[in-house]
Every structure is written in C-alpha cells, then in structure tokens.
Design an enzyme around this catalytic site. Structure first.
Site: not given
Lengths: 223, 223
Positions: B44, B116
């Site tokens: 992220d 991610e």
C-alpha cells in the site's frame, strides 16, 4: 542561501541543486511562484513507506493492524515536527512576515510540512536509500524505544480519560485470582466502573491483565 | 506452486523466493500461519509513493491538492482490482472453500489486497525500481489517459448529485455571454438552481466554463 550549509550538515546530505532545498523550505505564505506543498506531498509518501518498511522488518511477527497503529504513532505532524526541531528547520523556513509574527517558525504544522518536503527533496535528488538513512536516524533519535506497549497500547490511560469525561469516575482494577506455577503465573483482573464489573481479563502480569481488561472495556463503551 | 510460473510471466518478474509470492496470494480466510496482510500493508505504501512520484513528475505544474485528488482516483480498491484482473491474480489466490464459494476470486477487496501484497513482495525482494516498472506499466494499461479532467474534475456530476439529493433540483447552465476572437473565444456561463443564480464563470469552452461554475457552486454549498 549561504546559511543553508548548516542545515545540510545537520541533515548529513549536501544538495547538488540547492534550489530544491530552498523550495522545500518555502511556505506558501511567501506567495512565491513555488512553495513546499508539492514536495511535501511526495515526502509524505516517502515517509509512509520508509517507516512502514522499518516496522515491517523490525517486527516480523506482529499483525498488520498493530503495524498500522505503530506507524500512525510515528508518522504524524507532531512526530515530524520533533524531527524538524532536531534539524532546527524552523530557523531556515521562508515565510511571510505575517506568518513569522504569528509564531510560524514554531508551528507544528509548518515544521512538519517542511520536514516532509525536505525528505521529498532528498528522495528526488538522492533516492530512497539516502533518505531512509536520514529519516530512520532521526526517528530513532526522537523515539529511542519503539514498541507497541510504549507507543500504542496504553488502554488504561485511554479508558480513564473517557470514563472521567463521560461519567466522572475512574476505573478500579481488582485482582480476582491467580493461577499456575510461580515462573508462569497468570493473573486475573476485574475492571469495575462505579462498583459494577465491566470486563475481566487474565495475563502474565497484573499490568498486562489490566491492559487487556481496559481494552475490552474500551470496546464495550464504544458500542 | 508450479502454476505460479504463469503469474510470474505475466508480472515480468521471477521471484527468487517463491514463498513470498505465495504469502502475497494467501487470504486470511485460509487460517494459515501466514497471510497477505503484512505484505499488503507494505505494498500500500509502495503504491502510494510510486503513483505519487509518477504524478509529481508527469504534472510538474499542478498544485498539491490536485495531485492528491488524482492519486486518490488511481490508488484505490477499484483501481487495484483492475490491475489484479490484468494479471489474472484471481486464479492464483489461496482462500478458504467458504470464501471461494462466496465469489472470493472476483471480490474487489480480495483482488486489490492481493495486488498490493504482490507489489509489496516485489519491493522487498527486488527493490523500488523493479516494482515501479511493473506498477506503472499496469497503471498505464488500465488508465491510458491520466489527466485531471478525465479522472477528477467532473464538478457538474458531483454538483448534480448533491442538488438532487438535497433539494430535488437539477442545476441549469445558461450561456450569458461570449467574447474574444473566434480562435480564442471566451464563454460565460451562469449556473442557476431553482431559477436563482448560484455562480458564474468563464472558460475557453462552454464545457470548461460550466465545470468552473459547478466547482464554485460546490464550494458555496459546502459552507
């Protein structure tokens, strides 16, 4: 820009293009054609990654939720302002006279923004490794003890603040039992509010059981 | 793990330690001792930096606020799920039977998290440059036209949604004037709500003037 030499010494990095450091130090109040907002945007993401990766590697067992909490405790205005003060950034910020008279050089938000912008500037010019070296060094100076209990999990304090504000009472922790051999004792703690039991928890120490009981109580009160 | 070869081909990166790719593909529903949440946390932050830097360099003039909006339009679950589909990640995710029967392989959140996590895994093993190459390539496949008007600034739609929900009316745009030579015409548009003028703006096209008028109206309504 002569005086920026000291800042660069403090930082441990000499900019090839001093203009970018100057931009990182320029607050929007100056109404110059450039200011540090774009570099701050970049530096913010740089710091999130650097601190996130640091925690990921330092704590190779803890869950994602706790890593997020730890990062939130380290990556915020207050924390960046501490690092900015460590570098004495306040002395070098370019700002308007009005902002200066308004205590701008000591403002948490201005210091934090300038710190992020400088990290963004180092990243742009020297890359991730250099900025990591600088930022982690400062992080460890400002936070000599980085761990969950220290930075995040003080549930007792959090609970007490809430119960005093909302009900005017302080939680009472009662030892209700202990078990197991001396070297592996378990303690059981009941948490009372106004004489009424709110939660109960066990732990390897009284403090740990109290923290867990406070955590459960906090969750109940939030509902 | 033989089949992961295809995913790695698609990705353009071969893992030295295939276990880390496997971890990135493991949903918590499996109840395995590891899952992809920690790598997702890292990925992220990696994506925030990569896309932030991409926008910083691509748009060297736009203000921080607009960069943030652009990034928000590109860095989100929906967008990551698109990239995950591009890589056919759904076929490779490890998940519980219950989650599988629940359509887990097509779930936006699961796909986004796995994407991610994979970016986090590539970052850990191969560094920022490699993951940037992969992620920007996918970004440009999924978003062939990255610009503010396309991704963010549809103020007319945003305004209409609000006025219909709050007042049950639709904004009316009236051309109130135009000026300048044909090749450099300026249009003036008034925005009316229930017959009352809320804002007025000019622009190089009617559409542009309408957008600006809607933007001003949105700001007024927020107050």
């Amino acid at each position: 820009m002569k005086k920026l030499e000291n800042l660069q010494k403090q930082l441990g990095y000499e900019f090839k293009n001093i203009k970018i450091l100057n931009e990182a130090l320029t607050h929007k109040s100056t109404k110059m054609p450039y200011n540090n907002e774009r570099l701050e945007f970049l530096g913010d993401a740089v710091m999130d990654l650097i601190v996130g990766e640091y925690l990921f590697k330092k704590f190779n067992k803890i869950a994602e939720g706790d890593m997020s909490k730890l990062r939130a405790a380290l990556v915020n205005e207050k924390s960046f302002a501490m690092m900015a003060k460590e570098l004495k950034i306040g002395e070098y910020i370019n700002l308007s006279l009005a902002e200066e008279n308004n205590g701008g050089r000591e403002k948490i938000s201005l210091l934090s923004d300038a710190y992020e912008a400088i990290m963004g500037a180092v990243y742009l010019e020297a890359g991730l490794e250099k900025v990591r070296e600088i930022a982690i060094n400062l992080l460890e100076i400002c936070y000599p003890k980085i761990d969950l209990t220290n930075l995040v999990k003080d549930y007792k304090t959090a609970l007490q603040e809430i119960t005093q504000a909302d009900f005017g009472v302080t939680p009472v922790y009662e030892l209700t039992g202990s078990s197991g051999p001396d070297h592996k004792k378990e303690f059981e703690i009941a948490l009372l509010l106004n004489g009424k039991e709110i939660s109960r928890a066990t732990g390897g120490s009284k403090k740990e059981a109290q923290q867990t009981a406070a955590k459960i109580a906090l969750e109940k009160l939030k509902k």
